[in-house]
Scaffold this motif. Sequence first.
Motif, PDB file in Angstrom:
ATOM      1  N   LEU A  38       1.710  50.561  52.506  1.00  0.00           N
ATOM      2  CA  LEU A  38       3.031  50.767  52.399  1.00  0.00           C
ATOM      3  C   LEU A  38       3.431  52.167  52.617  1.00  0.00           C
ATOM      4  O   LEU A  38       4.559  52.592  53.243  1.00  0.00           O
ATOM      5  N   THR A  39       2.811  53.126  52.273  1.00  0.00           N
ATOM      6  CA  THR A  39       2.807  54.600  52.512  1.00  0.00           C
ATOM      7  C   THR A  39       2.966  54.635  54.198  1.00  0.00           C
ATOM      8  O   THR A  39       3.980  55.296  54.585  1.00  0.00           O
ATOM      9  N   ARG A  79      -0.817  55.294  36.576  1.00  0.00           N
ATOM     10  CA  ARG A  79      -0.153  56.301  37.379  1.00  0.00           C
ATOM     11  C   ARG A  79       1.024  55.554  37.774  1.00  0.00           C
ATOM     12  O   ARG A  79       1.209  54.488  38.481  1.00  0.00           O
TER      13      ARG A  79
HETATM   14  C1  LIG Z   1      -1.340  51.348  47.859  1.00  0.00           C
HETATM   15  C2  LIG Z   1      -0.802  52.042  48.549  1.00  0.00           C
HETATM   16  O1  LIG Z   1      -0.247  53.484  47.994  1.00  0.00           O
HETATM   17  C3  LIG Z   1       0.963  53.862  47.532  1.00  0.00           C
HETATM   18  C4  LIG Z   1       0.868  55.007  46.733  1.00  0.00           C
HETATM   19  C5  LIG Z   1       0.827  55.108  45.419  1.00  0.00           C
HETATM   20  C6  LIG Z   1       0.500  56.181  44.481  1.00  0.00           C
HETATM   21  O2  LIG Z   1       0.315  57.205  45.190  1.00  0.00           O
HETATM   22  O3  LIG Z   1       0.239  56.009  43.518  1.00  0.00           O
HETATM   23  C7  LIG Z   1       0.839  53.690  44.865  1.00  0.00           C
HETATM   24  C8  LIG Z   1       1.415  52.518  45.538  1.00  0.00           C
HETATM   25  C9  LIG Z   1       1.701  52.615  46.727  1.00  0.00           C
HETATM   26  O4  LIG Z   1       3.155  52.396  46.864  1.00  0.00           O
HETATM   27  C10 LIG Z   1      -0.191  51.868  49.970  1.00  0.00           C
HETATM   28  O5  LIG Z   1       0.323  53.129  50.802  1.00  0.00           O
HETATM   29  O6  LIG Z   1      -0.090  50.843  50.381  1.00  0.00           O
END
Ligand SMILES: C=C(O[C@@H]1C=C(C(=O)O)C=C[C@H]1O)C(=O)O
Length: 193
Positions: A38-39, A79
């Motif tokens: 998702l990032t 977190r």
């Molecule tokens: C799992 C991922 O990491 C992203 C970043 C996160 C964090 O830094 O705590 C948590 C979930 C996601 O939105 C992603 O990028 O898919």
Amino acid sequence: MSSLQHLFPINLNANWQDTVPEAVNTYVKDWLLDESSLTARLKANAKTFRLEVLGQQITYCDEHEACVYVKAGDRVLVREVILYCDDQPQVFARSLLPLTSLTGEQKVLAELGEQPLGQVIFNSPTLKRKALQVAKFSATSKLSQLNDTLGLSKEMEFWGRRSTFLVNNKPFLVAEVFLPGALAYQAKSETTS
Ligand SMILES: C=C(O[C@@H]1C=C(C(=O)O)C=C[C@H]1O)C(=O)O
């Protein structure tokens, strides 16, 4: 210190489903069921990307977040973060990192700070993502206080997803909620990464 720290932990107690209802807009469905990082997708669709940590603390996995990989009562590092694109809040993410998973190469996940979790785990050749579940959130959800603080719409329903990641066969539970006004609800052409 995050201006949102006072809201931590927000928790996510939702009616998680294995399938997305037919009535959900196909564009939203595409974001909900996208198994890639998702990032990375957010970064590909924005000029600037920012992550804000609401907080991290060691706690116990509770009943409604337990799954076959992480049992109720297991000790986890929780977190909670907000992901922003061009300063617009996009995603509230709550991750449960079992202490028994934060070993070896995965110890670094306990010290991420403002580095996105996905930026680390999606680089692992051993990464496996288990099935996604989705849930609808309404203004009455615990997230409504977060939306109020962020100045987001109180009206619209919004959606989230959760899944278990296995890295070196060690489980990490990640839930992500697309906040009101996020790119996920704006059916326009986007950069495909
Ligand atoms: C799992 C991922 O990491 C992203 C970043 C996160 C964090 O830094 O705590 C948590 C979930 C996601 O939105 C992603 O990028 O898919």
